[in-house]
Design a protein around this motif. Sequence first.
Motif, PDB file in Angstrom:
ATOM      1  N   THR A 435      16.635 -33.335 -24.274  1.00 51.36           N
ATOM      2  CA  THR A 435      16.665 -32.494 -25.474  1.00 51.36           C
ATOM      3  C   THR A 435      17.235 -33.308 -26.628  1.00 51.36           C
ATOM      4  N   ILE A 436      16.541 -33.268 -27.762  1.00 48.17           N
ATOM      5  CA  ILE A 436      16.924 -34.044 -28.945  1.00 48.17           C
ATOM      6  C   ILE A 436      17.326 -33.084 -30.048  1.00 48.17           C
ATOM      7  N   LEU A 437      18.353 -33.451 -30.790  1.00 53.21           N
ATOM      8  CA  LEU A 437      18.858 -32.647 -31.912  1.00 53.21           C
ATOM      9  C   LEU A 437      18.832 -33.487 -33.180  1.00 53.21           C
ATOM     10  N   PHE A 438      18.328 -32.878 -34.260  1.00 54.40           N
ATOM     11  CA  PHE A 438      18.416 -33.452 -35.603  1.00 54.40           C
ATOM     12  C   PHE A 438      19.163 -32.462 -36.491  1.00 54.40           C
ATOM     13  N   SER A 534      12.722 -30.198 -26.669  1.00 54.39           N
ATOM     14  CA  SER A 534      12.862 -30.801 -25.341  1.00 54.39           C
ATOM     15  C   SER A 534      11.523 -31.349 -24.888  1.00 54.39           C
ATOM     16  N   GLY A 535      11.586 -32.496 -24.213  1.00 47.89           N
ATOM     17  CA  GLY A 535      10.365 -33.111 -23.723  1.00 47.89           C
ATOM     18  C   GLY A 535      10.624 -34.526 -23.238  1.00 47.89           C
ATOM     19  N   PRO A 536       9.560 -35.256 -22.882  1.00 50.64           N
ATOM     20  CA  PRO A 536       9.721 -36.630 -22.386  1.00 50.64           C
ATOM     21  C   PRO A 536       9.892 -37.632 -23.525  1.00 50.64           C
ATOM     22  N   VAL A 537      10.617 -38.710 -23.246  1.00 49.74           N
ATOM     23  CA  VAL A 537      10.798 -39.792 -24.219  1.00 49.74           C
ATOM     24  C   VAL A 537      10.804 -41.118 -23.474  1.00 49.74           C
ATOM     25  N   GLY A 553       8.622 -41.388 -28.980  1.00 52.02           N
ATOM     26  CA  GLY A 553       7.730 -40.380 -28.438  1.00 52.02           C
ATOM     27  C   GLY A 553       7.575 -39.188 -29.362  1.00 52.02           C
ATOM     28  N   ASP A 554       6.625 -38.305 -29.006  1.00 55.77           N
ATOM     29  CA  ASP A 554       6.361 -37.111 -29.805  1.00 55.77           C
ATOM     30  C   ASP A 554       7.536 -36.146 -29.800  1.00 55.77           C
ATOM     31  N   THR A 555       8.367 -36.210 -28.781  1.00 51.65           N
ATOM     32  CA  THR A 555       9.530 -35.318 -28.727  1.00 51.65           C
ATOM     33  C   THR A 555      10.452 -35.563 -29.908  1.00 51.65           C
ATOM     34  N   VAL A 556      10.614 -36.830 -30.279  1.00 51.33           N
ATOM     35  CA  VAL A 556      11.460 -37.161 -31.426  1.00 51.33           C
ATOM     36  C   VAL A 556      10.859 -36.604 -32.708  1.00 51.33           C
TER      37      VAL A 556
END
Length: 741
Positions: A435-438, A534-537, A553-556
């Motif tokens: 999971t990525i947060l901005f 959330s997703g693959p990176v 990746g597209d998750t970012v």
Amino acid sequence: MYGLLLQAAIEIIRAKYGQEIWEQIRNTLNIETNSFSVFQQYGETLFMRVTRNLSEIRNEPVCDLMNVFGTEFVSYISNYGYDRVLRILGHNMRDFLNGLDNLHEYMRYTYPRMRPPSFYVEKESAHGLTLHYRSRRRGYVHYVIGQIMEVGRRFYDTKVQIEIISEQDETELSHVILELKFENTAYVQHTIANKQSNELNLAIDCYVFYELFPFHIILSDTLAIISAGESLTQLFPHIVGELVRDIFTLVRPSVALNSIEIVSHSNNVFEFASIEPLHKFLNDNEPETHEKKSEDTSEMLLSISAHQEVHEEYLRLRGQMLYVEEWKLIIYLATPVLENLDVMFNTGLFINDLSMHDSSRDLVLAGTQQSAELKLALDQEKQKSKALEDSMKKLDVEMKRTDLLLYQMIPKKIADRLRGGEKAATLCETFESCTILFSDVVGFTTICSSLTPMEVVSVLNEMYTKFDKCLEAHNCFKVETIGDAYMLVSGVPERAKNHAAEIIDMAFDMLDSIVTVTNPTNNEKLKIRIGCHSGPVVAGIAGIKMPRYCLFGDTVTTANRLEQTSKALHIHVTEATYQLLERKIYDVQERPKLAINGGLTVPTYFILNKKDRSGKVIQRPFQSILSQMKREETEEAKLKQTNSLKGGLPRNSNSAKAKDSSVVPTTIPESERQLVPPEHNAVPAIVIKSDDTTTQVTQNTTGGSKNLDCQSLQTNETISEPNNSAKIPSRSVRSKACAVL
């Protein structure tokens, strides 16, 4: 225990298991120093504590680790030249084992306070022997086994197999019997040589024997002293007829003092010390002999100053015990242990008392001449050792600082691999789910326009410092910061199942922290907006200059898009993140579907609150600020609607709720007047500016009367988010004010 054993263990751990394992052991056992001085003594239990801790970390038996330490110790001591001492113990493996008990005797000057173990050999055969091992330290039998096997392989090219026959604890001792199997050809040759020597029949006179060995003692089976040398009888006039245990105490070997043990240890060095001191002397080296014992005790005590210490000098003998078959007696061939002339003077001995056939006289005289040089060299060595130890401590502190700085830039696991020599390309790794947060600051460009550069840096530093402190309580990794943007990830590089919950909890803490940071110009509280996905990176390090751990990746991209379309003090998440959360403990508001990744629309959500275990909503500091913002927006919308219906304009001076709006009167420029019909007299146009919409109203009059042209009343509504990186195209809608008016 001397530091030689401990330092050897440290080097072995570093070489075989890595520096990280040793640092983990240090932290667990609270070992402050990073190295041990070879000639300094340390706690007796420290070695075993290190071994047990290594056993827990590596999940290996303690006995196997002790065997490894013993094997590698033989190689380690070669750096200090002790391998030469091992080589000269004998021509073959049998000679080495028979002289093993005397090994520590040769090192007593370097390590004077050593507590050596005891060894003796029995039941020799052509295929091996039995070795008895006694030590005050328990648990070192496998350490000794590893050393013996390595010595046989390295120095004598002999493969030795060792089996533990029995192991028992005696009084203050651990007694282990070992069976050693190897090709003992030297024993066969020794047996043949003894048969040939027994054929000689040589007799020796007692006077010659006494002259050759002035410190000898002849013992009976009951260990009664039958005869003693001339020099020994001068020190102990009534020694003949006494039991040896009444005059002397056995220092080494660690065996029971009886005739059976003495005969079985004929290859060992026996050391005795007198029970009673020969002389007493004060600090000023004024000797006090046995003759003063007859004086009044009270007078003797009065003659000694209160701050003077009484030193006692004992006689120490070292030699070999042999059983003489013809005499049916035991003979002890000994010489006194005299380190220097002071010891000889204090014991009442002279050079003539020593035998001429050995090197006792030369050792005493040479030792006295070289003592000053040795003392000076030893002092210098201690100073160098102390300086080296201080330098190692400073180096250790600097290494910790360097590691701390490196681990702040790159994850610890990745940094250790990179420092170990791995190439950056091999460190890239695919993570199936994370999971990525901005986050970024709302209206940051406008805020910066009113601040000085130092104020901008100060505000960002305060904000990021608060965010970084929140990281300590969550399993998240800070990827990078660019301007006011803050990027986090959970589930990378350490995989975690609850990475979505970790990020959401971190987001709530960030919202609580940001409301404590204010704009220096107007003291307004800063506001951030957050987006999560959330997703693959794919994660790894790209490049060699200023390496950073990056995500691809597209998750970012999707997480960044969610942040751009979020609102102030809101947490905007995608369906993928929402599905990973435990829905019972979060309050969620569904939003309209969002177009991402080339027009694909996906549902998104606002995470509003989190509940505790009892189902009660957890009240957070930022929610009061968010509630106030919503009230202001509601009142402002009502005011705009009222003014639109009345045809009036909002007043900046009277309405605090519309403080962000501005009324700018404008006139039509000269270049555009031709666009206005000549029969119309243009009046100034009014432009109403607010955060959400910009409305331009133009009123035209004809022939002196005021007529409202509904077609000229237009509203241009532009949806604008205060972020520099994302702009949603504006769209024009026709105002409903025409119909109303």
